[in-house]
Write a protein that holds these residues in place. Sequence first.
Motif, PDB file in Angstrom:
ATOM      1  N   GLU A 164       0.774   6.674  -0.209  1.00 22.97           N
ATOM      2  CA  GLU A 164       0.372   7.527   0.925  1.00 22.97           C
ATOM      3  C   GLU A 164       0.298   8.710   1.393  1.00 22.97           C
ATOM      4  OE1 GLU A 164       1.770   4.151   4.486  1.00 22.97           O
ATOM      5  OE2 GLU A 164      -0.260   3.985   4.048  1.00 22.97           O
ATOM      6  N   TRP A 212       0.951  -1.337   0.314  1.00 19.22           N
ATOM      7  CA  TRP A 212       0.080   0.107   0.326  1.00 19.22           C
ATOM      8  C   TRP A 212       1.126   1.136   0.201  1.00 19.22           C
ATOM      9  CZ3 TRP A 212       0.647  -3.717   3.676  1.00 19.22           C
ATOM     10  CH2 TRP A 212       1.309  -3.248   4.332  1.00 19.22           C
ATOM     11  N   TYR A 251       8.416   8.896   2.359  1.00 26.05           N
ATOM     12  CA  TYR A 251       8.235   8.178   1.097  1.00 26.05           C
ATOM     13  C   TYR A 251       6.526   8.597  -0.273  1.00 26.05           C
ATOM     14  CZ  TYR A 251       4.887   5.529   4.081  1.00 26.05           C
ATOM     15  OH  TYR A 251       3.770   6.172   4.748  1.00 26.05           O
ATOM     16  N   ASN A 310       1.732  -2.133  17.383  1.00 28.10           N
ATOM     17  CA  ASN A 310       1.747  -0.475  16.001  1.00 28.10           C
ATOM     18  C   ASN A 310       0.911   0.416  16.627  1.00 28.10           C
ATOM     19  OD1 ASN A 310       3.719  -2.266  14.492  1.00 28.10           O
ATOM     20  ND2 ASN A 310       2.338  -2.067  13.194  1.00 28.10           N
ATOM     21  N   TYR A 311       1.298   1.727  17.581  1.00 25.96           N
ATOM     22  CA  TYR A 311       0.329   2.706  17.885  1.00 25.96           C
ATOM     23  C   TYR A 311       0.437   2.875  19.184  1.00 25.96           C
ATOM     24  CZ  TYR A 311       1.914   3.805  13.170  1.00 25.96           C
ATOM     25  OH  TYR A 311       2.329   4.186  11.753  1.00 25.96           O
ATOM     26  N   ARG A 317      -3.258  13.164  14.747  1.00 23.94           N
ATOM     27  CA  ARG A 317      -5.058  12.423  14.541  1.00 23.94           C
ATOM     28  C   ARG A 317      -5.226  12.845  16.308  1.00 23.94           C
ATOM     29  NH1 ARG A 317      -4.352   8.259   9.617  1.00 23.94           N
ATOM     30  NH2 ARG A 317      -2.061   8.396  10.438  1.00 23.94           N
ATOM     31  N   TRP A 375       7.319   5.940  12.933  1.00 25.49           N
ATOM     32  CA  TRP A 375       7.346   5.840  11.480  1.00 25.49           C
ATOM     33  C   TRP A 375       7.062   7.385  10.675  1.00 25.49           C
ATOM     34  CZ3 TRP A 375       5.645   1.579   8.476  1.00 25.49           C
ATOM     35  CH2 TRP A 375       5.743   2.590   6.439  1.00 25.49           C
ATOM     36  N   ASN A 387       2.634  -7.877   9.331  1.00 27.81           N
ATOM     37  CA  ASN A 387       2.648  -6.504   9.848  1.00 27.81           C
ATOM     38  C   ASN A 387       1.104  -6.117   9.835  1.00 27.81           C
ATOM     39  OD1 ASN A 387       2.995  -3.406  10.504  1.00 27.81           O
ATOM     40  ND2 ASN A 387       2.204  -3.258   8.388  1.00 27.81           N
ATOM     41  N   GLU A 388       0.400  -5.702  11.087  1.00 29.67           N
ATOM     42  CA  GLU A 388      -0.982  -5.090  10.870  1.00 29.67           C
ATOM     43  C   GLU A 388      -1.801  -6.171   9.877  1.00 29.67           C
ATOM     44  OE1 GLU A 388      -1.084  -1.531  10.218  1.00 29.67           O
ATOM     45  OE2 GLU A 388      -0.276  -0.580  11.767  1.00 29.67           O
ATOM     46  N   HIS A 393       7.688  -3.194   4.455  1.00 24.62           N
ATOM     47  CA  HIS A 393       7.186  -4.430   4.798  1.00 24.62           C
ATOM     48  C   HIS A 393       7.760  -5.180   3.837  1.00 24.62           C
ATOM     49  CE1 HIS A 393       4.957  -2.283   7.503  1.00 24.62           C
ATOM     50  NE2 HIS A 393       4.246  -1.195   6.542  1.00 24.62           N
ATOM     51  N   GLU A 400       5.565   0.191  15.323  1.00 24.63           N
ATOM     52  CA  GLU A 400       5.600   1.588  14.716  1.00 24.63           C
ATOM     53  C   GLU A 400       5.366   2.097  15.335  1.00 24.63           C
ATOM     54  OE1 GLU A 400       3.232   1.589  11.485  1.00 24.63           O
ATOM     55  OE2 GLU A 400       4.010  -0.865  10.416  1.00 24.63           O
ATOM     56  N   PHE A 409       5.339  11.047   6.581  1.00 25.07           N
ATOM     57  CA  PHE A 409       5.029  10.738   7.924  1.00 25.07           C
ATOM     58  C   PHE A 409       6.763  11.032   8.759  1.00 25.07           C
ATOM     59  CE2 PHE A 409       2.367   7.966   6.414  1.00 25.07           C
ATOM     60  CZ  PHE A 409       0.851   8.545   6.951  1.00 25.07           C
TER      61      PHE A 409
END
Length: 951
Positions: free
Chosen positions: A574, A193, A571, A490-491, A541, A566, A437-438, A382, A513, A587
Amino acid sequence: MKIPHLKYQILFIFLIHAVAFAQEKSPRDLALIDNGWHFAFGHLNDTDKDFNHGTAYFSYLSKTGNGDGPASKLFDDRAWRLLDLPHDWAVEQPFNEKGSFSHGFKEAGKGFPEKSIGWYRKKIDIPASDLGQVISLKFDGVFRNSKVWFNGHFLGTEESGYNGFEYDVTPYINYGGENTIAVRVDASMEEGWFYEGAGIYRHVYLQKTNPLHISTNGTSITTEIEKDFATVLSSVTIENKGHYKGLIAVTYTILDSNGKQAGTFTEKVIAPEFYKKAVYSSRIKVYNPKLWDVDDPNLYSLIVEINQENQLIDLHKTEFGIRSIRFDAEEGFFLNGKSLKLKGSNNHQNHAGVGTAIPDELQYFRIKKLKEMGSNAYRCSHYPPTPELLEACDRLGMLVIDETRLMGVNDLHLENLKKLIERDRNHPSIICWSVGNEEWNIEGNSTGERITTTMQDYVKSIDPTRPVTVGISSGFRSGISSVVEIMGYNYMGNGDIDAHRNDFKHQPGMGTEEGSTFATRGIYFTDDAKHYKSTYDKKPRPSFFSIEEGWKFYATRPYLAGMFIWTGFDYRGEPTPYGWPSVTSYFGMMDICGFPKDNVFYLKSWWGNEPVLHLLPHWNLDGMEGKEIDVWAYSNCEEVELFLNKKSLGKKKMEQYGHLEWKVAYQPGTLEAVGYKNGKKILSSTRKTSGKPEKIKLTPHQKILEKKDGIAVVTVEVVDNNGWHVPTTNNEITFDIKGGGKIIGVGNGDPTSHEKDKFIDTITSVALKNLEEQALDNSLLLQQLPVFNENNWKQAFEKRDYKNPAPAYVYRASFDLNTLSKKDAFTFFYQKIGIDAAVFLNGKMIAPSSADAQAYLLDAEDLNEGTNTLHIIATPIKKVNDWDVVNTNPGIIQVLKHAEPWKRKLFNGLAQIIIQTDGSGKPIVLSATAKDLKAGSIHLDVKHSVFPKLN
Ligand code: GAL
């Protein structure tokens, strides 16, 4: 002769030994074959535009060697573009709103069938003397779904865009002659993604070994550290692709970083049988080992030699480090027995200007930038990284989490995981394998639990020395997180980390992350209309956390091994939270060029070892006079005092892992911060209002290029008449390069910029239409075209009696040029449709080029905008056998549009241009010009030294 002192005698003996080792000719040869590939787009669903590939009556799946279209060795690719690898065709394309959000809106891949299939072809000579060797093609990675042919023989498909793969081509070789490699790459589907590029974006090698040789990725090295020595355990897989039966001697030699022998062991073993593999092993003690560490990344190498009847038949070198790692559920991570907090970043492998086709030295540039930020760890999110990235991490001292692409327990998943581990297991930098990952569908349930357990055990069956993690974003305390060896959070916003830890007291954990904050480099006021995000460190957020909040959480919990932000660099793809027309992410702690955003200095303060004092914003806030500005200081000083135009605005105490803030009424001049430790001033930092832009300044990251494909990453900025950087300029700069270098990419870190990354010649092919013929009654190749009877033209080659052809034929074909620019270059790549031929363009006879007797350079003066006509008078080719196939395709017209000069706008005062040597060894001069500015230029020296690569 004077006898040297004993100390020097010993040194002399050591040196001789080291030199002897270095000179020992390896019987294996690994040649980089990145240069000189022909490239053209095929088509995803229009077979005609895919060169009719796959349409043969007997396909390449029916009969071996039957590759058709570009897969055939006979295919004429002269009109295709010539390029060097690594190559990413996506980065060369314009941006398009219809493009993929995740891939950065480039006009390539998904949704662009005409730019989703790429064909690559290369010819290589293989000498007759190579007969008897095992020869293979090695690809480090192709994005994606590649098929490879060698001399028309289909070798296989590699679907993954991230795996390395290898094909044995030994039996298909034309020894003593030319051989053709053809690769069809299908990037129509995305694996991630995030931007993934398209094409052969990593290196390709031709490898030659003895039939009895060390297998690819067949060496495994682990180390055990005792008090004053380390045991180096190595195993080596040897395979026999020949018929030798008998004893072989396998010698393992460890060399230290100076090439001095640190231990050796030889064992005589029975060679494996034909097409079988066998694993042999050794234990060697290295006394007083120098450990691999992030601050002193000392490397050893293991040389494995195979001797057969006293003859050296293989020699393979692997770099490794002696170090110990441990994750502790109470105290976090330990390197060589010492506690070390992981100060990490996640990164995708793509960079301004070059996309995923990252030159080796750029990998080093990027890892050095992360280290400068104080970072000591890198998560390969990833997917399996480029080998050179890991080499850079080993050599520069960066810890790595190495991640596979997809979770599952089938061959697809486990074989890919195995390839990753076997390829990467000897890198001392790697401290952990990540198996996912996720994975939202399975994270919190029993399917996830079962898959993770299997993958984890599978990893251990290959490498028992490193733990396994998964990056988990939901369902903490259940599913994957209840079984994974190292919990990857992750978070913080995705669950209660402390609560999970209370339930799983024996499970170590780390923040795989954290962050995902938004910032545009050089921007201090958010402007959603312009897609600008201010770089003051804020919650991105409501349920997410700033970098400072994240680090405070992780830094103060010893049970957490560390945190991975992250991301380190922006890059492509996204472009959250905005989307089109933004095309890169927000990011990064650094932008896509590696220019720091202000957060870098927060991290440097609390991650690094040097005193830091950094102020934001810049002080060129024209029009803001009298307005209240937030001034922040990032520092690890105990106190910081701020001055505006020499007037103190107060001294403040720095909280650990914090930053300082002042409200300051803007007036131009000098903003100065002074940092104190123990009440003493230890450093100061200023932001000055600069004058008008005056001159372009170019600064290369290195002035001497030593590698054959070495690069210089050049910072482009504008300074005022004091030489001060002007942080607000957006001038367009045009570049010119002379000497032994080329420009390979430009960028400026602006996520909304739709300027070109690359300025390359455009090549198009124009087909010949309506090929007709008339028989001639003599074989004279005329110098001038007579007038032919219009009624006698008939479709060429139709119902030809090959046994009794006419003495000669005249052929006529047309081609259309919709536009005609005199600056373009036009070439007719003729393919023989007769034995001798005379060629006429619009009635005028033309001569073949001196470089290629079957190519005709067409003078733009002789061409028409619209329809053009070619006549070819040729004596016929006769068939010897009925089944002989006679070429009926007269060729193609190539139109080459020269690229415009390289240029780029500065973004908030900065741009980047990447230069690469062309291998000629000549010095390079880069100059830059812009309207109303004084030009800038730099001189780069090129000193190529050749280091043979042994593995
Ligand atoms: C995570 C994901 C990353 C990236 C990030 C953006 O969920 O693992 O790959 O997409 O979000 O915030």
